[in-house]
Design an enzyme around this catalytic site. Structure first.
Site, PDB file in Angstrom:
ATOM      1  CG  MET A  62      60.086  68.619  78.411  1.00 43.67           C
ATOM      2  SD  MET A  62      59.834  67.691  79.922  1.00 43.67           S
ATOM      3  CE  MET A  62      58.099  67.942  80.194  1.00 43.67           C
ATOM      4  CG  HIS A  66      51.346  73.085  72.602  1.00 38.35           C
ATOM      5  ND1 HIS A  66      51.628  74.389  72.961  1.00 38.35           N
ATOM      6  CD2 HIS A  66      51.679  72.329  73.682  1.00 38.35           C
ATOM      7  CE1 HIS A  66      52.079  74.414  74.209  1.00 38.35           C
ATOM      8  NE2 HIS A  66      52.136  73.183  74.669  1.00 38.35           N
ATOM      9  CG  HIS A  69      56.046  73.892  72.549  1.00 33.18           C
ATOM     10  ND1 HIS A  69      55.105  72.889  72.505  1.00 33.18           N
ATOM     11  CD2 HIS A  69      56.658  73.782  73.754  1.00 33.18           C
ATOM     12  CE1 HIS A  69      55.139  72.201  73.637  1.00 33.18           C
ATOM     13  NE2 HIS A  69      56.075  72.724  74.417  1.00 33.18           N
ATOM     14  N   GLY A 199      57.979  80.224  78.263  1.00 28.38           N
ATOM     15  CA  GLY A 199      56.590  80.672  78.240  1.00 28.38           C
ATOM     16  C   GLY A 199      56.116  81.138  79.617  1.00 28.38           C
ATOM     17  CD  GLN A 200      52.269  85.458  81.717  1.00 28.72           C
ATOM     18  OE1 GLN A 200      52.231  86.334  80.850  1.00 28.72           O
ATOM     19  NE2 GLN A 200      51.237  85.165  82.507  1.00 28.72           N
TER      20      GLN A 200
HETATM   21  P1  AMP Z   1      57.312  72.045  77.774  1.00 31.07           P
HETATM   22  O1  AMP Z   1      57.546  71.351  76.481  1.00 31.07           O
HETATM   23  O2  AMP Z   1      55.951  71.840  78.341  1.00 31.07           O
HETATM   24  O3  AMP Z   1      58.436  71.836  78.759  1.00 31.07           O
HETATM   25  O4  AMP Z   1      57.366  73.612  77.430  1.00 31.07           O
HETATM   26  C1  AMP Z   1      58.457  74.191  76.754  1.00 31.07           C
HETATM   27  C2  AMP Z   1      58.313  75.688  76.795  1.00 31.07           C
HETATM   28  O5  AMP Z   1      57.094  76.070  76.182  1.00 31.07           O
HETATM   29  C3  AMP Z   1      58.300  76.254  78.224  1.00 31.07           C
HETATM   30  O6  AMP Z   1      59.023  77.465  78.256  1.00 31.07           O
HETATM   31  C4  AMP Z   1      56.830  76.497  78.446  1.00 31.07           C
HETATM   32  O7  AMP Z   1      56.589  77.520  79.385  1.00 31.07           O
HETATM   33  C5  AMP Z   1      56.384  76.928  77.057  1.00 31.07           C
HETATM   34  N1  AMP Z   1      54.944  76.757  76.911  1.00 31.07           N
HETATM   35  C6  AMP Z   1      54.222  75.632  77.199  1.00 31.07           C
HETATM   36  N2  AMP Z   1      52.912  75.892  77.008  1.00 31.07           N
HETATM   37  C7  AMP Z   1      52.803  77.183  76.598  1.00 31.07           C
HETATM   38  C8  AMP Z   1      51.721  78.032  76.249  1.00 31.07           C
HETATM   39  N3  AMP Z   1      50.458  77.614  76.277  1.00 31.07           N
HETATM   40  N4  AMP Z   1      52.000  79.310  75.894  1.00 31.07           N
HETATM   41  C9  AMP Z   1      53.276  79.766  75.860  1.00 31.07           C
HETATM   42  N5  AMP Z   1      54.343  79.008  76.178  1.00 31.07           N
HETATM   43  C10 AMP Z   1      54.115  77.735  76.542  1.00 31.07           C
END
Ligand code: AMP
Length: 365
Positions: A62, A66, A69, A199-200
């Site tokens: 989204m 960071h 990602h 991500g886990q």
């Molecule tokens: P988001 O943009 O928050 O929807 O996250 C996109 C992807 O990045 C998802 O698969 C999340 O699980 C992964 N993600 C977010 N934060 C972390 C993190 N700290 N470590 C690893 N993967 C992450």
């Protein structure tokens, strides 16, 4: 949503150039990374790679990128000829009362980060591929019949994965996993990746996505990357910008609590009460310390849940079977600062309540 689209177009940091065939396409300046905005443009980009059997790894995000990602993008570049990063703030996974309107949108910074990462990937001979494209669709493209709305009883074409999507995160956010599964099904059908990277950090999401791929026979491999953390243990998250300095310092409590539960397990405990009891003691002690401080200094938080669950179903466990392992997870709500000090950094959007989630996997023996 309109506000966010406006901000995206205002901060647009990409330009057009000519492809060898003379057609025009948008790309991130000084890179070969294309910015694809429509379903049709992704299909056109994808076709020759299918014919040439060049693989595609998709990293759905989204935005507000960071290191978490970026670790997923690096993993995708090691294993695929092409990496596609999608950036789309999907309104369907936000509840009606959630932070869609203020969700951080950092398009120009994201493009700069991707350009720098792509240069890093080019210099590392171990990679099979690089970042080929960013897919940044509009809601009109993603929901061709019109956006169905964020309410629980909204009508439309949804993918629901139950019961796993109803517990834990799904219990307090009843439309969340419906939104996630629906948008991922769309993204997978558009990009047609061989592999997808998650991500886990969002462990329940990975269980939902694995179920989606298995139950709808999608020819996709799901790869889960480890959680990237700040040096003090806080899991990186786009939402951490809401915290501000005071709450940021206390936000490590969740990871500390889960680590205490993990230590209890490592010390021989197998039953739910003992393992989760160790986590709850940490949150209780930290909250007591904070409440003993003056309102100008303290941080308040609420524990939403602490869970010890089965790794494949997310059903709560009474006892851990060491051969299967388990998932320790939790969610806390960092409440807004009660008494701000003069000039205090309260965080993005004035420091609203922030829900933090985290987890630790108990690996099967
Ligand atoms: P988001 O943009 O928050 O929807 O996250 C996109 C992807 O990045 C998802 O698969 C999340 O699980 C992964 N993600 C977010 N934060 C972390 C993190 N700290 N470590 C690893 N993967 C992450």
């Amino acid at each position: 949503m309109q506000l966010q689209l406006l901000r995206q177009s205002r901060t647009l940091a990409s330009c057009s150039s000519s492809s060898p065939s003379g057609s025009r396409f948008e790309k991130i300046p000084s890179t070969s990374i294309r910015v694809l905005r429509t379903v049709e443009s992704v299909r056109r980009w994808r076709r020759p790679h299918t014919i040439d059997q060049r693989t595609v790894g998709l990293v759905p995000t989204m935005g507000a990128l960071h290191e978490g990602h970026l670790s997923l993008i690096r993993a995708a570049a090691r294993e695929n000829h092409n990496v596609v990063v999608s950036i789309y703030v999907n309104p369907a996974q936000f509840g009606v009362a959630e932070d869609l309107g203020s969700y951080p949108v950092t398009w120009a910074a994201d493009m700069a980060v991707l350009a720098a990462l792509d240069r890093e990937l080019a210099d590392d001979g171990a990679n099979l591929g690089r970042i080929s494209a960013v897919f940044a669709p509009t809601t009109a493209d993603m929901y061709p019949a019109g956006f169905p709305g964020q309410a629980v009883d909204s009508k439309g074409s949804f993918v629901t994965i139950t019961p796993v999507g109803e517990v834990l995160e799904g219990a307090s956010r009843p439309t969340f996993f419906r939104g996630v599964a629906t948008v991922c099904m769309k993204l997978f059908n558009i990009v047609q990746p061989e592999r997808v990277y998650f991500g886990q950090k969002d462990v329940q999401q990975t269980v939902v996505i694995r179920s989606l791929v298995r139950d709808f026979m999608l020819p996709i491999e799901v790869v889960v990357g480890p959680t990237t953390r700040a040096t003090d243990g806080l899991a990186l998250s786009s939402r951490n910008v809401y915290l501000g300095a005071r709450r940021r310092a206390v936000a490590t409590v969740l990871h500390r609590a889960l680590s205490a539960a993990q230590a209890a397990y490592a010390g021989g405990a197998r039953d739910r009460e003992t393992v989760l009891g160790a986590a709850k003691k940490v949150t209780k002690d930290v909250l007591s310390e904070q409440m003993a401080l003056a309102p100008e200094k303290r941080v308040r938080f609420e524990v939403d849940y602490m869970s010890l669950a089965d790794p494949s179903t997310m059903e709560e466990l009474a006892v851990v079977d060491p051969e299967k392992g388990g998932i320790l997870s939790g969610a806390i709500r960092m409440l807004p600062v009660e008494a701000p000090r003069e000039g205090e950094d309260l965080g993005h959007s004035g420091g609203p309540a922030v829900r933090l989630i985290d987890n630790i996997i108990i690996q099967p023996s």
